[in-house]
Design a protein around this motif. Structure first.
Motif, mmCIF file in Angstrom:
data_model
loop_
_atom_site.group_PDB
_atom_site.id
_atom_site.type_symbol
_atom_site.label_atom_id
_atom_site.label_comp_id
_atom_site.label_asym_id
_atom_site.label_seq_id
_atom_site.Cartn_x
_atom_site.Cartn_y
_atom_site.Cartn_z
ATOM 1 N N LEU A 259 8.325 26.915 -3.897
ATOM 2 C CA LEU A 259 8.178 28.311 -3.493
ATOM 3 C C LEU A 259 6.697 28.628 -3.366
ATOM 4 O O LEU A 259 5.884 28.112 -4.134
ATOM 5 C CB LEU A 259 8.811 29.254 -4.517
ATOM 6 N N ARG A 260 6.378 29.487 -2.415
ATOM 7 C CA ARG A 260 4.995 29.906 -2.240
ATOM 8 C C ARG A 260 4.903 31.420 -2.144
ATOM 9 O O ARG A 260 5.859 32.072 -1.740
ATOM 10 C CB ARG A 260 4.387 29.263 -0.992
ATOM 11 N N VAL A 261 3.739 31.943 -2.516
ATOM 12 C CA VAL A 261 3.415 33.352 -2.307
ATOM 13 C C VAL A 261 2.401 33.388 -1.180
ATOM 14 O O VAL A 261 1.227 33.070 -1.397
ATOM 15 C CB VAL A 261 2.841 34.000 -3.579
ATOM 16 N N PRO A 262 2.816 33.709 0.046
ATOM 17 C CA PRO A 262 1.897 33.661 1.184
ATOM 18 C C PRO A 262 0.642 34.491 0.929
ATOM 19 O O PRO A 262 0.709 35.632 0.501
ATOM 20 C CB PRO A 262 2.727 34.238 2.336
ATOM 21 N N GLY A 263 -0.490 33.885 1.178
ATOM 22 C CA GLY A 263 -1.761 34.577 1.027
ATOM 23 C C GLY A 263 -2.375 34.496 -0.353
ATOM 24 O O GLY A 263 -3.520 34.913 -0.539
ATOM 25 N N ALA A 264 -1.652 33.951 -1.334
ATOM 26 C CA ALA A 264 -2.194 33.877 -2.692
ATOM 27 C C ALA A 264 -3.207 32.743 -2.783
ATOM 28 O O ALA A 264 -2.913 31.597 -2.418
ATOM 29 C CB ALA A 264 -1.076 33.666 -3.697
ATOM 30 N N LEU A 265 -4.388 33.048 -3.279
ATOM 31 C CA LEU A 265 -5.425 32.041 -3.478
ATOM 32 C C LEU A 265 -5.338 31.388 -4.843
ATOM 33 O O LEU A 265 -5.952 30.335 -5.074
ATOM 34 C CB LEU A 265 -6.811 32.680 -3.324
ATOM 35 N N PHE A 266 -4.582 32.003 -5.760
ATOM 36 C CA PHE A 266 -4.601 31.542 -7.147
ATOM 37 C C PHE A 266 -3.328 32.025 -7.822
ATOM 38 O O PHE A 266 -2.936 33.187 -7.667
ATOM 39 C CB PHE A 266 -5.838 32.132 -7.842
ATOM 40 N N LEU A 267 -2.642 31.153 -8.560
ATOM 41 C CA LEU A 267 -1.449 31.507 -9.319
ATOM 42 C C LEU A 267 -1.607 31.050 -10.760
ATOM 43 O O LEU A 267 -2.111 29.947 -11.025
ATOM 44 C CB LEU A 267 -0.189 30.858 -8.723
ATOM 45 N N SER A 268 -1.147 31.867 -11.693
ATOM 46 C CA SER A 268 -1.188 31.482 -13.107
ATOM 47 C C SER A 268 -0.208 32.337 -13.887
ATOM 48 O O SER A 268 0.277 33.357 -13.396
ATOM 49 C CB SER A 268 -2.604 31.669 -13.688
ATOM 50 N N ARG A 269 0.118 31.928 -15.117
ATOM 51 C CA ARG A 269 0.985 32.664 -16.038
ATOM 52 C C ARG A 269 2.357 32.854 -15.444
ATOM 53 O O ARG A 269 2.625 33.830 -14.755
ATOM 54 C CB ARG A 269 0.381 34.005 -16.427
ATOM 55 N N ILE B 277 -3.663 36.111 -7.296
ATOM 56 C CA ILE B 277 -4.883 36.709 -6.754
ATOM 57 C C ILE B 277 -4.899 36.423 -5.266
ATOM 58 O O ILE B 277 -4.725 35.282 -4.837
ATOM 59 C CB ILE B 277 -6.143 36.145 -7.434
ATOM 60 N N PHE B 278 -5.105 37.460 -4.455
ATOM 61 C CA PHE B 278 -5.063 37.326 -3.010
ATOM 62 C C PHE B 278 -6.440 37.326 -2.364
ATOM 63 O O PHE B 278 -6.619 36.826 -1.270
ATOM 64 C CB PHE B 278 -4.226 38.461 -2.409
#
Length: 377
Positions: free
Chosen positions: A361-371, A89-90
């Motif tokens: 590892l990161r997803v730039p700008g992602a506020l939330f990661l799951s699954r 979620i961005f």
């Protein structure tokens, strides 16, 4: 206390699937924008942000991620290296926007290269709870209802992964989510049989073909909730609070015919369990350590990366070659004073199961990661 477990759960305070637990609410409440008072979303609005896997317009080019440590050994072929998939979620969505059906551009299922950290939007579809078939071609998901802050699916649907405009087939008119068999030909669908949000929770588990035919109720204890199905089809990993000598939820394995029930965890768990590609080992999280263990209980290994000692881990996924385990992580200090000003910093850890070396590892700008999924090819 919520005592069930599943895709949207965590183990510090409670486990519930696919309902957001108190711990998930705390996670979302730590997002930086919530520190502001007048214009910030409410905690209830933030809760709904965690419930919604929103679609993002597909981006044809890869976007660079950041790897804190060097990647895997260069030269691996794509099948051995595989690809990581995670829900991101961005931008937060408020309850009012959710009710109006807005915000479809704010998140989706992201694909990450486990070596370089490069990423792209893989499936721009508005999904809430989902699972990806082992061959990476299909999604299992469903319609949902939200009541008093809890989310549950009301059916199970199948669609082609990566094509949000592809035809959708409803294969089961009940269920809370679906777990794929190793060959993708079958599903196990858990069904919550107790009132939503009430404890103790009880479940039924139904095995069926991927088209919904040939349904059979499995003899799994009703206090257990499925987390994973071994690739060889011989074992199911469950979470259950039903044990006389321990507190919290623990990981169990059981055969589909109900035999061989065995507890695998020593302490309460805070992440999804996952089977290794050869079906011989299990990975899960006990408090703040990532654990791998043979199914017979031998060769137990526990990894706590030094730089991650203040973090919390959620989903786990094995690499296609079985040499690494990935997990989603975020900052969550036990001290509430520290936590008040702490950035969540959602990220993915990749841990070598031999020497424990970890990289990020990161997803730039992602506020939330799951699954989290790690698929070959």
């Amino acid at each position: 206390m919520i005592t069930s477990f599943g895709p949207w759960s965590s183990g510090i305070d409670s486990h519930s699937c696919p309902h957001l637990s108190t711990f998930w609410k705390r996670r979302m409440a730590m997002l930086p924008c919530l520190a502001k008072d007048s214009g910030a979303p409410t905690r209830r609005q933030v809760l709904h942000a965690g419930l919604l896997s929103l679609g993002l317009a597909a981006w044809p080019t890869l976007r660079p991620g950041r790897a804190v440590e060097p990647g895997a050994v260069p030269g691996q072929d794509d099948k051995a290296k595989g690809m990581l998939y995670v829900h991101a979620i961005f931008t937060l969505i408020t309850q009012e926007e959710l009710e109006r059906g807005e915000g479809a551009e704010r998140g989706g299922i992201v694909a990450l290269d486990p070596e370089s950290g490069e990423w792209r939007m893989a499936h721009p579809r508005n999904l809430d709870v989902f699972s990806i078939s082992p061959d990476g071609t299909r999604l299992a998901f469903g319609d949902h209802e939200t009541r008093d802050g809890y989310l549950r699916l009301t059916n199970v649907k199948i669609a082609e992964f990566g094509r949000p405009d592809a035809p959708v087939e409803t294969v089961c008119e009940f269920g809370d989510w679906a777990v794929w068999s190793g060959d993708g030909s079958e599903l196990i669908v858990p069904l919550l049989t107790t009132e939503l949000g009430k404890d103790p929770r009880r479940w039924e588990h139904w095995r069926m073909n991927a088209d919904g035919t040939n349904r059979v109720k499995l003899p799994i204890p009703e206090s257990h909730c499925i987390m994973a199905w071994s690739p060889d089809g011989q074992w199911i990993a469950t979470a259950s609070p039903d044990h006389p000598d321990a507190r919290g939820n623990h990981v169990y394995i059981i055969r589909p015919d109900g035999s061989g029930l065995r507890r695998m965890s020593d302490e309460d768990i805070s992440a999804h369990a996952s089977f290794s590609p050869d079906s011989r080992r299990l990975a899960f999280v006990e408090r703040r350590s990532i654990v791998t263990v043979n199914l017979d209980g031998t060769d137990r290994r526990s990894f706590t990366p030094a730089e991650e000692s203040a973090g919390s881990y959620t989903d786990t996924a094995w690499s296609p070659d079985g040499r690494s385990v990935a997990c989603t992580a975020m900052n969550f200090d036990r001290d509430p004073e520290v936590r008040r000003n702490q950035e969540p910093d959602y990220r993915i850890l990749i841990i070598d199961t031999e020497d424990g070396a970890a990289r990020t590892l990161r997803v730039p700008g992602a506020l939330f990661l799951s699954r989290l999924y790690w698929l070959s090819g």
